[in-house]
Design an enzyme around this catalytic site. Structure first.
Site, PDB file in Angstrom:
ATOM      1  N   GLU A   1       0.767  -1.194  -0.042  1.00 51.85           N
ATOM      2  CA  GLU A   1      -0.013   0.108   0.086  1.00 51.85           C
ATOM      3  C   GLU A   1       0.934   1.324  -0.149  1.00 51.85           C
ATOM      4  OE1 GLU A   1      -3.301  -0.299   2.823  1.00 51.85           O
ATOM      5  OE2 GLU A   1      -4.126  -1.713   1.770  1.00 51.85           O
TER       6      GLU A   1
ATOM      7  N   GLU B   1      -4.740  -8.667  -0.425  1.00 52.90           N
ATOM      8  CA  GLU B   1      -5.438  -8.466   0.552  1.00 52.90           C
ATOM      9  C   GLU B   1      -7.145  -8.349   0.162  1.00 52.90           C
ATOM     10  OE1 GLU B   1      -4.317  -5.430   3.115  1.00 52.90           O
ATOM     11  OE2 GLU B   1      -2.365  -5.933   2.917  1.00 52.90           O
TER      12      GLU B   1
HETATM   13  O1  AHR Z   1      -5.037  -6.111   6.855  1.00 57.32           O
HETATM   14  C1  AHR Z   1      -5.255  -5.109   7.625  1.00 57.32           C
HETATM   15  C2  AHR Z   1      -4.664  -3.759   6.766  1.00 57.32           C
HETATM   16  O2  AHR Z   1      -5.332  -3.432   5.474  1.00 57.32           O
HETATM   17  C3  AHR Z   1      -3.216  -4.015   6.230  1.00 57.32           C
HETATM   18  O3  AHR Z   1      -2.229  -3.872   7.091  1.00 57.32           O
HETATM   19  C4  AHR Z   1      -3.068  -2.798   5.033  1.00 57.32           C
HETATM   20  O4  AHR Z   1      -2.308  -3.310   3.942  1.00 57.32           O
HETATM   21  C5  AHR Z   1      -4.517  -2.813   4.624  1.00 57.32           C
HETATM   22  O5  AHR Z   1      -4.700  -1.458   4.654  1.00 57.32           O
END
Ligand code: AHR
Length: 512
Positions: free
Chosen positions: A193, A315
């Site tokens: 991110e 994710e």
């Molecule tokens: O999964 C939780 C968080 O969500 C992670 O650390 C981040 O990459 C995303 O914003």
């Protein structure tokens, strides 16, 4: 007498009104693309009790463990055939300095986990502990390396430490720390991110950062790395466009994050206390992932028509309010049948895009967001989402079989519609066909006819995950409330397959 007759008619006809009709036509001969097993990947971040307490209790703990990994969690995870595990973050990755997590425990420095509640991180779970866990689980590690606050040299040395089998300085250090053979890790993420917690960069700037850092992530002993650039969030198509243009073939994969939630401002709603409208709205939001995948893929197609670069959805999952009474910033949430539906519908979608989608990682594996397992001290329970992953594992590396689905649409609030049926099919190396089905309707069963072109089926069996209420979930006191059982609602009649799906049910069928 008349009243009695009326009542009888009402009782007999009730199932007709309470039932929907749908049909599926599968084209086994058109199956071309394998469903990469890596779509069934997981994610473990140093966040809350995911690592400490969830996976790792340390070798001196009273909780039964193998070299520090809790036995109950290990055993449950082995049954999922986890193909890859992403670590150490998430946002944590871009503040993590791997050298703090090697060597004798007593010499490892402590740090503040600034992203997640300011918890003190003692670094007792580091590179060796993670990679040994992957070996125990038989899973491929995916290391997400620090490109936000770490140096190029630091990242380069991590790759050498983990992958070099020669007489190199980092290989020698690894041997001093007790590990002779290199682990040969293939998947490396360059930041996480980077548009946000990973450095708040602009895409043009990050593209250069990626080019620079990845240059020094070397191949050791023929182990070519699969390098993954930090990708877009949700609908940020510009990020993908700029990275494809400016990084292109220097990356093997480009990540993407998509969470199913009600929004980022204010409350995200209770994990367990929601009504019917909220359930359908969330399923609509979860289904939007298809358009997001398609649009990012279209941009990638423009620059990479041969589809050499993988889209890595590293994710995804649900994000609710933290459970009352738990630590803020630890993202501990319960997991109901609604989460099971989000998992089932999302996985059914992923299978359609496996020509471009090469990996996906649900967030996260234990005790954080849409987890497989919840623990509290020595107690543990499997979640409904765990059961979906366990039922769906039959699709891993099988060939995706295209299908047409004809079913009613349910109104999900706003402009959203949710199809009453979600489905996917695959054929494995032995020729067995598996169909995963979800009846999203809370109240009505669905009478589904399934046609398979030019295929003879002799035998059908199945399992079902359902529960009286969509809010049902497993607790430490009642861990078996939601679990799959054998399914007898699929019948073969004169070569035709008819399936009666109860309301709010998820089913896996095996056809031989
Ligand atoms: O999964 C939780 C968080 O969500 C992670 O650390 C981040 O990459 C995303 O914003």
């Amino acid at each position: 007498m008349r009243t009695l007759l009326f009542c009888l008619t009402a009782i007999l006809s009730f199932p007709l009104f309470a039932q929907r009709e749908a049909s599926i036509r599968i084209y086994p001969e058109n199956g071309k693309h394998p469903i990469s097993k890596h779509i069934y990947g997981h994610f473990a971040e140093h966040l809350g009790t995911c690592i400490y307490g969830g996976l790792w209790v340390g070798p001196t703990s009273g909780i039964p463990n193998t070299q520090g990994y809790r036995n109950d969690v290990l055993e449950a995870l082995k049954k999922l055939q986890i193909p890859n595990l992403r670590w150490p973050g998430g946002c944590f990755a871009d503040e993590y300095h791997w050298m703090d997590g090697i060597g004798a425990y007593e010499n490892r420095p402590k740090m503040v986990n600034n992203n997640w509640g300011g918890t003190i991180e003692d670094n007792s779970f580091g590179t060796h502990e993670f990679l040994n866990l992957c070996e125990l689980l038989g899973t491929e590690p995916y290391i997400s390396a620090n490109a936000g606050s770490g140096t190029v040299e630091e990242m380069a040395k991590w790759v050498e430490y983990v992958n070099s089998d020669g007489d190199s300085p980092m290989a020698r250090l690894r041997r001093e720390n007790g590990r002779d053979k290199a682990w040969k890790v293939k998947f490396w993420g360059v930041g996480n991110e980077s548009w946000g917690c990973g450095g708040n960069m602009r895409p043009e700037y990050y593209a250069d950062i990626y080019r620079r850092y990845s240059t020094y992530c070397r191949t050791y002993d023929g182990n070519r790395l699969f390098k993954i650039a930090s990708g877009a969030s949700d609908y940020d198509y510009n990020w993908t466009e700029v990275l494809m243009k400016n990084i292109g073939g220097r990356m093997d994969g480009l990540s993407l994050h998509y969470y199913t939630t009600t929004g980022w401002n204010g409350s995200k709603g209770s994990a367990t206390g929601f009504n019917t409208d909220e359930y359908y709205w969330i399923l609509g939001k979860c289904l939007e992932i298809e358009e997001v995948i398609r649009k990012h893929s279209e941009i990638m197609d423009k620059y990479d028509p041969e589809k050499k670069i993988g889209l890595m959805l590293d994710e995804w999952g649900t994000w609710w309010d933290e459970e009352p009474g738990t630590i803020r910033g630890h993202l501990f949430q319960q997991n109901t049948m609604r989460d099971a539906f989000v998992a089932a519908l999302t996985l059914n979608i992923f299978h359609k895009y496996t020509d471009r989608l090469k990996m996906a990682n649900i967030a996260q594996i234990v005790n954080v967001l849409q987890s497989m397992i919840l623990t509290d001290g020595s107690k543990m329970t499997l979640t409904p989402t765990y059961h979906v992953f366990e039922m769906y594992k039959v699709h891993q590396d099988a060939t995706h079989l295209p299908m047409d689905i004809s079913c009613e649409k349910l109104v999900a609030g706003g402009n959203r519609e949710v199809p009453a049926i979600s489905a996917s099919a695959s054929r494995n190396a032995e020729g067995t066909i598996h169909i995963t089905l979800a009846n999203t309707d809370i109240d009505k069963s669905n009478n589904l006819s399934v046609t398979l072109d030019n295929t003879t089926i002799k035998n059908v069996s199945g399992r079902i995950l359902t529960s009286p209420s969509i809010n049902d979930h497993n607790t430490f006191e009642n861990p078996g409330k939601v679990k799959p059982v054998s399914f007898s609602g699929a019948k073969l009649e004169k070569g035709k397959l008819n399936v009666t799906l109860p309301p709010k049910s998820i089913v896996v069928l095996e056809l031989k």
